[in-house]
Design an enzyme around this catalytic site. Structure first.
Site, PDB file in Angstrom:
ATOM      1  N   GLU A 108      35.014  39.906  68.066  1.00 13.32           N
ATOM      2  CA  GLU A 108      34.998  39.007  69.247  1.00 13.32           C
ATOM      3  C   GLU A 108      36.567  38.483  69.277  1.00 13.32           C
ATOM      4  O   GLU A 108      36.488  37.386  69.686  1.00 13.32           O
ATOM      5  CB  GLU A 108      34.103  37.760  68.812  1.00 13.32           C
ATOM      6  CG  GLU A 108      32.759  38.262  68.545  1.00 13.32           C
ATOM      7  CD  GLU A 108      31.410  37.017  68.037  1.00 13.32           C
ATOM      8  OE1 GLU A 108      30.574  37.231  67.818  1.00 13.32           O
ATOM      9  OE2 GLU A 108      32.115  35.861  68.329  1.00 13.32           O
ATOM     10  N   ASN A 130      33.757  45.009  66.868  1.00  7.27           N
ATOM     11  CA  ASN A 130      32.546  44.437  67.064  1.00  7.27           C
ATOM     12  C   ASN A 130      32.405  43.442  68.117  1.00  7.27           C
ATOM     13  O   ASN A 130      33.375  42.531  68.040  1.00  7.27           O
ATOM     14  CB  ASN A 130      31.908  43.959  65.784  1.00  7.27           C
ATOM     15  CG  ASN A 130      30.403  43.585  65.871  1.00  7.27           C
ATOM     16  OD1 ASN A 130      29.774  44.603  66.298  1.00  7.27           O
ATOM     17  ND2 ASN A 130      30.161  42.371  65.424  1.00  7.27           N
ATOM     18  N   HIS A 160      22.942  40.890  71.470  1.00  9.15           N
ATOM     19  CA  HIS A 160      22.091  39.718  71.604  1.00  9.15           C
ATOM     20  C   HIS A 160      21.787  39.513  73.045  1.00  9.15           C
ATOM     21  O   HIS A 160      22.454  38.872  73.857  1.00  9.15           O
ATOM     22  CB  HIS A 160      23.115  38.416  71.098  1.00  9.15           C
ATOM     23  CG  HIS A 160      23.643  38.359  69.761  1.00  9.15           C
ATOM     24  ND1 HIS A 160      22.518  38.455  68.813  1.00  9.15           N
ATOM     25  CD2 HIS A 160      24.973  38.767  69.215  1.00  9.15           C
ATOM     26  CE1 HIS A 160      23.228  38.492  67.502  1.00  9.15           C
ATOM     27  NE2 HIS A 160      24.341  38.605  67.976  1.00  9.15           N
ATOM     28  N   GLU A 212      23.764  43.794  66.009  1.00  9.67           N
ATOM     29  CA  GLU A 212      23.112  42.455  65.570  1.00  9.67           C
ATOM     30  C   GLU A 212      22.182  42.289  66.743  1.00  9.67           C
ATOM     31  O   GLU A 212      22.014  41.078  67.272  1.00  9.67           O
ATOM     32  CB  GLU A 212      24.235  41.357  66.022  1.00  9.67           C
ATOM     33  CG  GLU A 212      25.500  41.554  65.102  1.00  9.67           C
ATOM     34  CD  GLU A 212      26.539  40.422  65.283  1.00  9.67           C
ATOM     35  OE1 GLU A 212      27.775  40.612  64.864  1.00  9.67           O
ATOM     36  OE2 GLU A 212      26.106  39.315  65.888  1.00  9.67           O
ATOM     37  N   ASP A 243      18.769  41.238  68.807  1.00  5.37           N
ATOM     38  CA  ASP A 243      17.757  40.286  68.919  1.00  5.37           C
ATOM     39  C   ASP A 243      17.420  40.206  70.427  1.00  5.37           C
ATOM     40  O   ASP A 243      18.557  40.162  71.212  1.00  5.37           O
ATOM     41  CB  ASP A 243      17.959  39.009  68.290  1.00  5.37           C
ATOM     42  CG  ASP A 243      19.129  38.378  68.369  1.00  5.37           C
ATOM     43  OD1 ASP A 243      19.704  37.582  67.440  1.00  5.37           O
ATOM     44  OD2 ASP A 243      19.780  38.516  69.689  1.00  5.37           O
TER      45      ASP A 243
HETATM   46  O1  G3I Z   1      27.074  26.981  54.681  1.00  2.00           O
HETATM   47  C1  G3I Z   1      26.877  25.608  55.631  1.00  2.00           C
HETATM   48  C2  G3I Z   1      26.051  24.664  54.701  1.00  2.00           C
HETATM   49  O2  G3I Z   1      26.692  24.237  53.500  1.00  2.00           O
HETATM   50  C3  G3I Z   1      25.630  23.229  55.248  1.00  2.00           C
HETATM   51  O3  G3I Z   1      24.759  22.558  54.432  1.00  2.00           O
HETATM   52  C4  G3I Z   1      24.590  23.915  56.756  1.00  2.00           C
HETATM   53  C5  G3I Z   1      24.319  22.797  57.506  1.00  2.00           C
HETATM   54  O4  G3I Z   1      25.206  22.482  58.765  1.00  2.00           O
HETATM   55  O5  G3I Z   1      25.643  24.706  57.581  1.00  2.00           O
HETATM   56  C6  G3I Z   1      25.899  25.757  56.725  1.00  2.00           C
HETATM   57  O6  G3I Z   1      26.838  26.632  57.512  1.00  2.00           O
HETATM   58  C7  G3I Z   1      25.980  27.493  58.575  1.00  2.00           C
HETATM   59  C8  G3I Z   1      26.141  28.864  58.468  1.00  2.00           C
HETATM   60  O7  G3I Z   1      25.656  29.462  59.581  1.00  2.00           O
HETATM   61  C9  G3I Z   1      25.617  29.267  57.171  1.00  2.00           C
HETATM   62  O8  G3I Z   1      24.338  29.298  57.220  1.00  2.00           O
HETATM   63  C10 G3I Z   1      26.745  26.962  59.996  1.00  2.00           C
HETATM   64  O9  G3I Z   1      26.363  25.602  60.103  1.00  2.00           O
HETATM   65  C11 G3I Z   1      26.312  27.705  61.028  1.00  2.00           C
HETATM   66  O10 G3I Z   1      26.733  27.544  62.295  1.00  2.00           O
HETATM   67  C12 G3I Z   1      26.426  29.103  60.843  1.00  2.00           C
HETATM   68  O11 G3I Z   1      25.621  30.060  61.777  1.00  2.00           O
HETATM   69  C13 G3I Z   1      25.890  31.328  61.842  1.00  2.00           C
HETATM   70  C14 G3I Z   1      26.802  31.663  62.936  1.00  2.00           C
HETATM   71  O12 G3I Z   1      26.896  33.205  62.864  1.00  2.00           O
HETATM   72  C15 G3I Z   1      28.182  31.190  62.969  1.00  2.00           C
HETATM   73  O13 G3I Z   1      28.944  31.247  63.846  1.00  2.00           O
HETATM   74  C16 G3I Z   1      24.485  32.050  61.796  1.00  2.00           C
HETATM   75  O14 G3I Z   1      23.859  31.886  60.846  1.00  2.00           O
HETATM   76  C17 G3I Z   1      24.851  33.531  62.147  1.00  2.00           C
HETATM   77  O15 G3I Z   1      23.901  34.182  62.415  1.00  2.00           O
HETATM   78  C18 G3I Z   1      25.889  33.893  63.294  1.00  2.00           C
HETATM   79  O16 G3I Z   1      26.042  35.208  63.254  1.00  2.00           O
HETATM   80  C19 G3I Z   1      26.931  35.717  64.302  1.00  2.00           C
HETATM   81  C20 G3I Z   1      27.927  36.906  63.911  1.00  2.00           C
HETATM   82  O17 G3I Z   1      28.490  36.536  62.930  1.00  2.00           O
HETATM   83  C21 G3I Z   1      28.735  37.211  64.985  1.00  2.00           C
HETATM   84  N1  G3I Z   1      28.160  37.472  66.395  1.00  2.00           N
HETATM   85  C22 G3I Z   1      27.362  36.453  66.468  1.00  2.00           C
HETATM   86  C23 G3I Z   1      26.361  36.078  65.851  1.00  2.00           C
HETATM   87  C24 G3I Z   1      25.399  34.800  66.326  1.00  2.00           C
HETATM   88  O18 G3I Z   1      26.367  33.673  66.498  1.00  2.00           O
END
Ligand code: G3I
Length: 431
Positions: free
Chosen positions: A156, A197, A233, A263, A265
């Site tokens: 990105e 990617n 997406h 990715e 969905d």
């Molecule tokens: O690890 C912390 C945890 O300690 C905390 O308690 C919790 C509560 O806020 O947050 C946790 O972190 C979260 C993390 O996922 C792990 O679960 C973040 O808040 C949350 O924002 C993060 O979201 C991820 C997101 O990327 C971040 O940008 C999504 O799960 C994940 O599916 C998403 O994946 C991205 C790809 O990597 C790149 N392309 C887009 C895709 C969707 O955004």
């Protein structure tokens, strides 16, 4: 030291009587491989591992032939501080993949999001940030050397209008952070496929054109780049059509790259979805699968989680969702059945797996020329073969080769033919 393993213990050798009946009740991965692709995979994370209903599906190699860690390999999680590397969670995802005989795809190295504070808020010069990027990539990729089919090396880097994202990397190094990242990656693990990617490349021609320029930038520096990941997406009813998806893929295959939907969905715009939207979601999923099948260099499709229970969408886009192939209580949706039936029809009508290259027309026994592949000399479990060899083998095998603790390499054939040959494992030499 050259390790040689007699290649084959082809299981289920059978005489070719009638054309094979379409695989029934086979999972999406097995069907996709039978249709000539390398994998059908899913994003997964250790916080899903305490969900037995989830694991009952995720562990099924017929359904998913590859895992990618959803978050645990990202910079913030894998190197939260300069000298602190945390491999426990991604190692657990890898261990589960290997235990299930699944491939492993790795995500991601140089990305503006989920960065640790020491990177995001650091005061950098070109040299100090370049050194930190190279150290990050070298440490992380060396830990997974030979075990990742592919890495999303840069993720990105673009805005939707095709300009470069205003990241700490671009502010400090301009576009140089991109070839720098790929060069470090190719040194750290020569066996991994190295990807750029991004999202909305399928819907924004300006963004796709800018991604083509990124590929050309790396190629012009004589630095390896092997693949392009379309995050895919999508939104129900706004998914590009088959012709458009094929054309966008070919913008990159014509540069010599393989491509993948990395990715996938397809989210409903309002919830609960009505019957028209549910039908449209099924059509959209089949469109993406069909577009990948139509492009020989499209190697696979990865779902960004397979169940709505763990989808990232509702927390990011409130009001949107139900984007996955399984409901939150793990029921297969009409979209799953649509993809499965479509693949079954493709496999049923396809000529007996002719495949291409050395294993074609796999009837009876066939002598193949020795192949040389890179593999960690000591590693056991699922091996990552170079895409070209893996692609050639795909029509004839049910899963990637597995190295046993005795050092033998086992590839399970489909009984269409016997592979007679020798794979020369060059371990220490290539690493
Ligand atoms: O690890 C912390 C945890 O300690 C905390 O308690 C919790 C509560 O806020 O947050 C946790 O972190 C979260 C993390 O996922 C792990 O679960 C973040 O808040 C949350 O924002 C993060 O979201 C991820 C997101 O990327 C971040 O940008 C999504 O799960 C994940 O599916 C998403 O994946 C991205 C790809 O990597 C790149 N392309 C887009 C895709 C969707 O955004």
């Amino acid at each position: 030291m050259i390790l040689s393993g007699l290649l084959v213990s082809a299981v289920g050798v059978a005489a070719q009587a009638t054309p094979p009946s379409p695989p029934t009740a086979q999972g999406l991965h097995s069907l996709f491989v039978a249709a000539g692709k390398l994998y059908w995979g899913t994003a997964i994370e250790t916080n899903n591992f305490n969900d037995s209903a989830y694991l009952a599906i995720a562990n099924n190699r017929n359904e998913f032939g590859m895992y990618v860690p959803e978050n645990s390999q990202k910079w913030e999680e894998i190197q939260p501080a300069l000298t602190d590397f945390e491999f426990t969670n991604p190692d657990a995802v890898l261990a589960r993949a290997r235990a299930n005989g699944q491939m492993f795809r790795c995500h991601t190295l140089t990305w503006h999001s989920q960065l640790p504070a020491f990177v995001a808020n650091g005061t950098w010069t070109r040299d100090t940030l370049a050194a930190v990027i190279v150290a990050h990539i070298t440490n992380v990729m060396t830990h997974y050397r030979g075990l990742c089919y592919a890495w999303d090396v840069v993720n990105e880097a673009l805005n939707d209008n095709g300009t470069f994202r205003n990241s700490v990397f671009f502010r400090t190094l301009g576009t140089d952070f991109i070839p720098l990242s790929f060069a470090a990656a190719s040194r750290a693990d020569p066996s991994a496929r190295l990807y750029y990617n991004d999202f909305n490349l399928e819907t924004s021609p300006r963004k796709a054109a800018a991604a083509v320029r990124i590929v050309q930038l790396v190629q012009a520096a004589n630095i390896p780049i092997h693949g392009l990941g379309f995050q895919a997406h999508f939104r129900v009813g706004q998914t590009p059509n088959r012709t458009s998806l094929i054309a966008t893929q070919n913008l990159f295959t014509t540069l010599g790259l393989e491509v993948a939907f990395s990715e996938l969905d397809i989210a409903h715009l309002s919830l609960p979805p009505n019957s028209t939207s549910i039908q449209r979601q099924s059509d959209d999923y089949v469109t993406v699968v069909s577009a990948c099948l139509a492009v020989p260099k499209c190697v696979g499709i990865t779902l960004w989680q397979f169940t709505d229970k763990y989808s990232w969408i509702p927390s990011t886009f409130p009001g949107l969702g139900d984007a996955c192939l399984y409901t939150s209580n793990f029921t297969k949706k009409p979209a799953y059945s649509a993809v499965s039936s479509f693949l079954q029809s493709v496999v049923a009508t396809a000529a007996p797996a002719q495949g291409t290259g050395r294993f074609a027309n796999g009837t009876g026994s066939k002598t193949v020329t020795p192949m040389v592949v890179a593999a960690p000399a000591t590693a056991t479990g699922v091996m990552t073969l170079p895409a070209d060899i893996a692609g050639e083998l795909a029509p004839f095998v049910t899963s990637p080769p597995v190295r046993t603790s005795a050092g033998a390499v086992v590839i399970v054939g489909k009984g269409k033919g016997v592979l007679v040959g020798v794979v020369v494992m060059v371990g220490a030499l290539l690493l």
